[in-house]
Design a protein around this motif. Sequence first.
Motif, mmCIF file in Angstrom:
data_model
loop_
_atom_site.group_PDB
_atom_site.id
_atom_site.type_symbol
_atom_site.label_atom_id
_atom_site.label_comp_id
_atom_site.label_asym_id
_atom_site.label_seq_id
_atom_site.Cartn_x
_atom_site.Cartn_y
_atom_site.Cartn_z
ATOM 1 N N PRO A 194 0.835 -1.203 0.000
ATOM 2 C CA PRO A 194 0.000 0.000 0.000
ATOM 3 C C PRO A 194 0.871 1.255 0.000
ATOM 4 C CG PRO A 194 0.100 -0.942 2.204
ATOM 5 C CD PRO A 194 0.830 -1.896 1.292
ATOM 6 N N PRO A 195 0.258 2.386 -0.431
ATOM 7 C CA PRO A 195 -1.115 2.517 -0.892
ATOM 8 C C PRO A 195 -1.234 2.218 -2.383
ATOM 9 C CG PRO A 195 -0.107 4.667 -0.829
ATOM 10 C CD PRO A 195 0.933 3.703 -0.300
ATOM 11 N N ASN A 196 -2.470 2.027 -2.840
ATOM 12 C CA ASN A 196 -2.747 1.863 -4.260
ATOM 13 C C ASN A 196 -3.837 2.871 -4.634
ATOM 14 O OD1 ASN A 196 -3.793 1.039 -6.807
ATOM 15 N ND2 ASN A 196 -2.944 -0.994 -6.505
ATOM 16 N N PRO A 197 -3.458 4.117 -4.936
ATOM 17 C CA PRO A 197 -4.465 5.139 -5.219
ATOM 18 C C PRO A 197 -5.290 4.854 -6.468
ATOM 19 C CG PRO A 197 -2.259 5.952 -5.711
ATOM 20 C CD PRO A 197 -2.086 4.646 -4.993
ATOM 21 N N LYS A 198 -4.732 4.077 -7.406
ATOM 22 C CA LYS A 198 -5.495 3.752 -8.608
ATOM 23 C C LYS A 198 -6.695 2.870 -8.266
ATOM 24 C CE LYS A 198 -4.993 2.117 -13.371
ATOM 25 N NZ LYS A 198 -4.041 1.660 -14.422
ATOM 26 N N ALA A 199 -6.489 1.898 -7.384
ATOM 27 C CA ALA A 199 -7.594 1.042 -6.970
ATOM 28 C C ALA A 199 -8.576 1.805 -6.088
ATOM 29 C CB ALA A 199 -7.057 -0.183 -6.232
ATOM 30 N N THR A 200 -8.065 2.691 -5.233
ATOM 31 C CA THR A 200 -8.957 3.527 -4.407
ATOM 32 C C THR A 200 -9.837 4.392 -5.294
ATOM 33 O OG1 THR A 200 -7.456 3.591 -2.508
ATOM 34 C CG2 THR A 200 -9.011 5.397 -2.716
ATOM 35 N N LEU A 201 -9.251 4.997 -6.326
ATOM 36 C CA LEU A 201 -10.030 5.833 -7.243
ATOM 37 C C LEU A 201 -11.091 5.012 -7.976
ATOM 38 C CD1 LEU A 201 -10.494 8.544 -8.662
ATOM 39 C CD2 LEU A 201 -8.680 7.910 -10.281
ATOM 40 N N ALA A 202 -10.741 3.787 -8.377
ATOM 41 C CA ALA A 202 -11.716 2.933 -9.071
ATOM 42 C C ALA A 202 -12.894 2.602 -8.165
ATOM 43 C CB ALA A 202 -11.037 1.649 -9.544
ATOM 44 N N LEU A 203 -12.619 2.293 -6.899
ATOM 45 C CA LEU A 203 -13.699 2.026 -5.947
ATOM 46 C C LEU A 203 -14.548 3.274 -5.718
ATOM 47 C CD1 LEU A 203 -11.999 -0.187 -3.220
ATOM 48 C CD2 LEU A 203 -13.954 -0.836 -4.638
ATOM 49 N N LEU A 204 -13.891 4.436 -5.597
ATOM 50 C CA LEU A 204 -14.634 5.681 -5.391
ATOM 51 C C LEU A 204 -15.553 5.967 -6.567
ATOM 52 C CD1 LEU A 204 -14.806 8.201 -3.423
ATOM 53 C CD2 LEU A 204 -13.284 9.334 -5.075
ATOM 54 N N ASP A 205 -15.066 5.759 -7.778
ATOM 55 C CA ASP A 205 -15.901 5.994 -8.956
ATOM 56 C C ASP A 205 -17.113 5.065 -8.983
ATOM 57 O OD1 ASP A 205 -14.280 8.017 -9.880
ATOM 58 O OD2 ASP A 205 -13.200 6.774 -11.329
ATOM 59 N N ARG A 206 -16.890 3.787 -8.678
ATOM 60 C CA ARG A 206 -18.015 2.850 -8.672
ATOM 61 C C ARG A 206 -18.993 3.167 -7.552
ATOM 62 N NH1 ARG A 206 -18.073 -2.083 -11.152
ATOM 63 N NH2 ARG A 206 -20.198 -2.103 -10.332
ATOM 64 N N LEU A 207 -18.473 3.615 -6.408
ATOM 65 C CA LEU A 207 -19.347 4.014 -5.311
ATOM 66 C C LEU A 207 -20.193 5.211 -5.720
ATOM 67 C CD1 LEU A 207 -20.187 3.752 -2.304
ATOM 68 C CD2 LEU A 207 -18.291 5.298 -1.752
ATOM 69 N N GLU A 208 -19.590 6.164 -6.395
ATOM 70 C CA GLU A 208 -20.344 7.321 -6.879
ATOM 71 C C GLU A 208 -21.467 6.893 -7.802
ATOM 72 O OE1 GLU A 208 -19.534 10.855 -10.049
ATOM 73 O OE2 GLU A 208 -18.184 10.798 -8.322
ATOM 74 N N ASP A 209 -21.173 5.979 -8.719
ATOM 75 C CA ASP A 209 -22.204 5.487 -9.639
ATOM 76 C C ASP A 209 -23.328 4.799 -8.876
ATOM 77 O OD1 ASP A 209 -20.529 6.402 -11.638
ATOM 78 O OD2 ASP A 209 -19.705 4.420 -12.095
ATOM 79 N N LEU A 210 -22.947 3.995 -7.892
ATOM 80 C CA LEU A 210 -23.934 3.232 -7.136
ATOM 81 C C LEU A 210 -24.848 4.152 -6.339
ATOM 82 C CD1 LEU A 210 -24.847 0.361 -6.369
ATOM 83 C CD2 LEU A 210 -23.182 0.415 -4.515
ATOM 84 N N LEU A 211 -24.275 5.187 -5.740
ATOM 85 C CA LEU A 211 -25.055 6.116 -4.921
ATOM 86 C C LEU A 211 -25.713 7.206 -5.757
ATOM 87 C CD1 LEU A 211 -22.612 6.662 -1.888
ATOM 88 C CD2 LEU A 211 -24.511 5.036 -2.083
ATOM 89 N N ASP A 212 -25.293 7.348 -7.021
ATOM 90 C CA ASP A 212 -25.769 8.430 -7.889
ATOM 91 C C ASP A 212 -25.597 9.780 -7.194
ATOM 92 O OD1 ASP A 212 -26.805 9.613 -10.164
ATOM 93 O OD2 ASP A 212 -28.888 9.428 -9.513
ATOM 94 N N THR A 213 -24.415 9.954 -6.614
ATOM 95 C CA THR A 213 -24.084 11.145 -5.846
ATOM 96 C C THR A 213 -22.658 11.553 -6.181
ATOM 97 O OG1 THR A 213 -25.511 10.452 -4.004
ATOM 98 C CG2 THR A 213 -23.826 12.101 -3.517
ATOM 99 N N PRO A 214 -22.400 12.822 -6.547
ATOM 100 C CA PRO A 214 -21.032 13.224 -6.886
ATOM 101 C C PRO A 214 -20.089 13.102 -5.707
ATOM 102 C CG PRO A 214 -22.494 15.144 -6.778
ATOM 103 C CD PRO A 214 -23.361 13.937 -6.703
ATOM 104 N N LEU A 215 -18.955 12.472 -5.946
ATOM 105 C CA LEU A 215 -17.911 12.300 -4.930
ATOM 106 C C LEU A 215 -16.614 12.838 -5.518
ATOM 107 C CD1 LEU A 215 -18.735 8.643 -3.770
ATOM 108 C CD2 LEU A 215 -19.451 10.784 -2.671
ATOM 109 N N ASP A 216 -16.148 13.962 -5.013
ATOM 110 C CA ASP A 216 -14.963 14.615 -5.529
ATOM 111 C C ASP A 216 -13.741 13.717 -5.372
ATOM 112 O OD1 ASP A 216 -13.009 16.344 -6.316
ATOM 113 O OD2 ASP A 216 -13.243 17.749 -4.657
ATOM 114 N N PRO A 217 -13.027 13.412 -6.463
ATOM 115 C CA PRO A 217 -11.842 12.562 -6.347
ATOM 116 C C PRO A 217 -10.625 13.273 -5.789
ATOM 117 C CG PRO A 217 -12.126 13.226 -8.615
ATOM 118 C CD PRO A 217 -13.326 13.759 -7.867
#
Length: 284
Positions: A194-217
């Motif tokens: 760790p850390p792996n910011p690329k994987a963190t960003l991928a999870l954040l993007d999918r979470l944003e899609d799932l919640l349909d709520t903007p999440l600033d990267p």
Amino acid sequence: MAEVKRLKNLRRPAVVVAFGGWNDAGDAASGVIDHLAALTSARLAFALDPDDYYDFQVNRPSYTITSGGERTVQWPTTEVLVAPLPQRDLVLIGGPEPNFHWRGFASALVSAIRTVKPEIVVMLGAMLTDSPHSRPVPVNGTASTQALADQVGLEMSSYEGPTGMVGVLASDCAVVGLPTASLWASVPHYVAEPPNPKATLALLDRLEDLLDTPLDPGDLPEQAASWENQVNDLASEDSEISAYISALEERRDENQPEPQGDAIAAEIQRYLRRRNQPPGHPSR
């Protein structure tokens, strides 16, 4: 109890959970919790008593210096935070995976989550795979019921085998009728530190899609690009590693040669969602 009051009367609440350790390759999942907590200046609702759940020879306490210059001991524990966004409130649950009393640990958190009355509970995890670091990070998503799967575009889980606390907690949430989804990122096994910011960003993007709520990267895209460049530089110094990565890339490209329509549509929706954020919300 004061902590229970802090979890009531939230706006369209959603709960996001990640635990460090076995469930969290490259600290990718816990990185999402840390990012959202910093982004929103999340406030502490309560923390579990670490004496009940942690082996301090495995998860050791650490010294820290307070803003006032005082040297103090920080004990490992799981925290429940309230993170306000313009459109809704998130409840963030994060900490090391417990060492003891898993059923009691899960029961305490399920009780808190039921107080929240969330629209959805999202469990985050990351696992080591043979996914090449130079390609988009695969994120697998599943849902606790077929109705939820149809609603958010995920699949029902068919996994059988060992599980961690995210799996136990997801099961317990589903048992009491809480709509629960899980998102798991694939982290390259040859660069597991760790850390792996690329994987963190991928999870954040999918979470944003799932919640349909903007999440600033925030600066995660820059961190992800820098991380990938560093891995490229290290790989270029070892011909065997370079050849192995090339083989993984070829196999990945054969199975998924071009971006799929759903991925492109999700990226467009993400852009529009962030562009239309309310005034004053941090954005890129």
